[in-house]
Enzyme design. Structure first.
Site, mmCIF file in Angstrom:
data_model
loop_
_atom_site.group_PDB
_atom_site.id
_atom_site.type_symbol
_atom_site.label_atom_id
_atom_site.label_comp_id
_atom_site.label_asym_id
_atom_site.label_seq_id
_atom_site.Cartn_x
_atom_site.Cartn_y
_atom_site.Cartn_z
ATOM 1 N N GLY A 101 6.956 9.286 2.869
ATOM 2 C CA GLY A 101 8.208 9.113 2.149
ATOM 3 C C GLY A 101 8.136 9.594 0.711
ATOM 4 O O GLY A 101 9.076 10.202 0.197
ATOM 5 N N ILE A 113 13.114 2.036 -5.960
ATOM 6 C CA ILE A 113 13.410 2.657 -4.672
ATOM 7 C C ILE A 113 14.560 1.938 -3.973
ATOM 8 O O ILE A 113 15.513 2.561 -3.492
ATOM 9 C CB ILE A 113 12.163 2.667 -3.776
ATOM 10 C CG1 ILE A 113 11.045 3.494 -4.428
ATOM 11 C CG2 ILE A 113 12.488 3.217 -2.393
ATOM 12 C CD1 ILE A 113 9.696 3.339 -3.756
ATOM 13 N N THR A 157 10.016 1.847 4.774
ATOM 14 C CA THR A 157 9.287 2.866 4.015
ATOM 15 C C THR A 157 8.408 2.208 2.954
ATOM 16 O O THR A 157 7.954 2.870 2.028
ATOM 17 C CB THR A 157 10.261 3.845 3.336
ATOM 18 O OG1 THR A 157 11.216 3.097 2.560
ATOM 19 C CG2 THR A 157 10.996 4.698 4.355
ATOM 20 N N ALA A 158 8.177 0.899 3.104
ATOM 21 C CA ALA A 158 7.386 0.152 2.119
ATOM 22 C C ALA A 158 5.945 0.031 2.607
ATOM 23 O O ALA A 158 5.156 0.967 2.490
ATOM 24 C CB ALA A 158 8.030 -1.206 1.856
ATOM 25 N N ARG A 159 5.586 -1.110 3.196
ATOM 26 C CA ARG A 159 4.232 -1.329 3.683
ATOM 27 C C ARG A 159 4.282 -1.838 5.117
ATOM 28 O O ARG A 159 5.102 -2.694 5.469
ATOM 29 C CB ARG A 159 3.486 -2.347 2.791
ATOM 30 C CG ARG A 159 3.126 -1.807 1.426
ATOM 31 C CD ARG A 159 2.063 -0.719 1.537
ATOM 32 N NE ARG A 159 1.605 -0.226 0.256
ATOM 33 C CZ ARG A 159 2.061 0.874 -0.353
ATOM 34 N NH1 ARG A 159 3.028 1.575 0.221
ATOM 35 N NH2 ARG A 159 1.562 1.271 -1.511
ATOM 36 N N GLU A 186 -3.495 2.289 8.907
ATOM 37 C CA GLU A 186 -3.282 3.716 8.679
ATOM 38 C C GLU A 186 -4.620 4.413 8.472
ATOM 39 O O GLU A 186 -5.514 3.842 7.853
ATOM 40 C CB GLU A 186 -2.371 3.928 7.469
ATOM 41 C CG GLU A 186 -0.970 3.351 7.680
ATOM 42 C CD GLU A 186 -0.045 3.592 6.497
ATOM 43 O OE1 GLU A 186 -0.496 4.169 5.471
ATOM 44 O OE2 GLU A 186 1.137 3.215 6.580
ATOM 45 N N HIS A 242 3.745 8.026 6.739
ATOM 46 C CA HIS A 242 3.696 7.516 5.369
ATOM 47 C C HIS A 242 3.824 8.643 4.353
ATOM 48 O O HIS A 242 3.038 8.763 3.412
ATOM 49 C CB HIS A 242 2.411 6.716 5.125
ATOM 50 C CG HIS A 242 2.594 5.657 4.071
ATOM 51 N ND1 HIS A 242 1.899 4.472 4.077
ATOM 52 C CD2 HIS A 242 3.409 5.596 2.984
ATOM 53 C CE1 HIS A 242 2.262 3.731 3.028
ATOM 54 N NE2 HIS A 242 3.184 4.400 2.360
#
Length: 305
Positions: A281, A154, A229-231, A260, A279
């Site tokens: 993406g 990514i 856009t990861a964690r 989340e 979340h």
């Protein structure tokens, strides 16, 4: 004779993936399963494989499934799987690395552009009848520097997109062996100091939890744009909010969060310079099929030796 079972921690799987699993019984955990739900289903069905979409899979679930051989992530991030518990039980953990790379990289670029061009705020103003041409100035990304933290599938794809837009790309990844010519390897201190925008693409580990915090944000250029856009656990959310409000961070685009799903009322709600997405993406029609097929193939590869 009863077929061996695949447990999917979600409520569906792509048809192309199901076609690969015709020799197995596929059990679904539902749209929003809890860890307790997963444990109960493991106890009831003793799966040989778990395809992880939602929720966490911990030691209790593994203990409840003595036939379990493989846990396959429907995506690339395996932080929701207790890998230490799996290793102790001889259970392999595999991931669909790269299957959603295009989707997530595009989301990261969309969030970067949303911040640089004030897309969300201008859209709201236009719908309210305003015409801000004389007063608004956007940020031009060409010639500016983006720091990319994490250079897996990514991060590399995002970096290539940024380079194509004329940006200078700094990259940090302690595990990357060789970098393409358009990425300049840099340490974190250099990324904080030199970047006009920073995009996170690394897995969450105990070592990098809250990588972006009050101290590191203060070390950044004033007016930096932050994209994640990861964690969510990579960011100290309170510190980010304070940095946005002070102007140290010009804007943030976030697709993942510490807890989340995000519920009301979160401190980010109503912050005009923080663009939020739930979340998603990696959630595209194409990625759904790619991730499902890869997750099934990876699990079958383990089961079939």
């Amino acid at each position: 004779m009863r077929k061996p079972t695949f447990l999917v921690t979600g409520n569906d799987l792509a048809g192309a993936a199901l076609a690969l699993l015709q020799d197995y019984e596929v059990i679904y955990a539902g749209k929003t399963p809890t860890e307790e739900d997963i444990v109960d289903l493991c106890r009831a069905h003793d799966p040989v494989a778990i395809i992880v979409r939602y929720s966490k899979v911990g030691a209790a679930a593994m203990e409840a499934a003595p036939s379990l051989k493989v846990i396959s992530k429907h995506g690339s991030g395996t932080d929701t799987i207790d890998k230490q518990a799996a290793a102790a039980r001889g259970i392999q953990v595999v991931a669909a690395v790269g299957a959603n790379a295009a989707a997530v990289a595009e989301q990261a670029m969309a969030l970067l552009l949303a911040g640089a061009k004030s897309i969300v705020a201008l859209n709201a103003r236009m719908h309210d009848g305003h015409w801000d041409k004389a007063t608004h100035k956007s940020v031009e990304l060409e010639g500016r520097t983006v720091g990319v933290i994490g250079l897996g599938a990514i991060g590399l794809r995002f970096a290539r997109m940024a380079h194509a837009m004329g940006m200078r790309v700094l990259g940090f990844d302690p595990y990357a062996k060789e970098l393409p010519a358009y990425i300049e390897g840099a340490d974190l201190a250099t990324i904080w100091r030199a970047s006009d925008a920073i995009s996170l693409h690394c897995p969450l580990t105990p070592e990098n939890a809250q990588l972006l915090n009050a101290q590191t944000l203060a070390a950044c250029k004033r007016g930096v744009i932050i994209v994640n856009t990861a964690r969510g656990g990579l960011i100290d959310e309170a510190a980010l909010l304070a940095a946005v409000r002070s102007g140290q961070v010009a804007s943030a685009g976030l697709d993942s969060f510490a807890v989340e799903p995000m519920t009301l009322s979160h401190p980010f709600h109503g912050e005009a310079r923080i663009t939020l997405s739930p979340h998603i993406g990696g959630v595209t029609a194409d990625a759904y099929v790619k991730m499902g097929v890869a997750a099934a193939q990876n699990a079958l590869a383990v089961l079939h030796g």
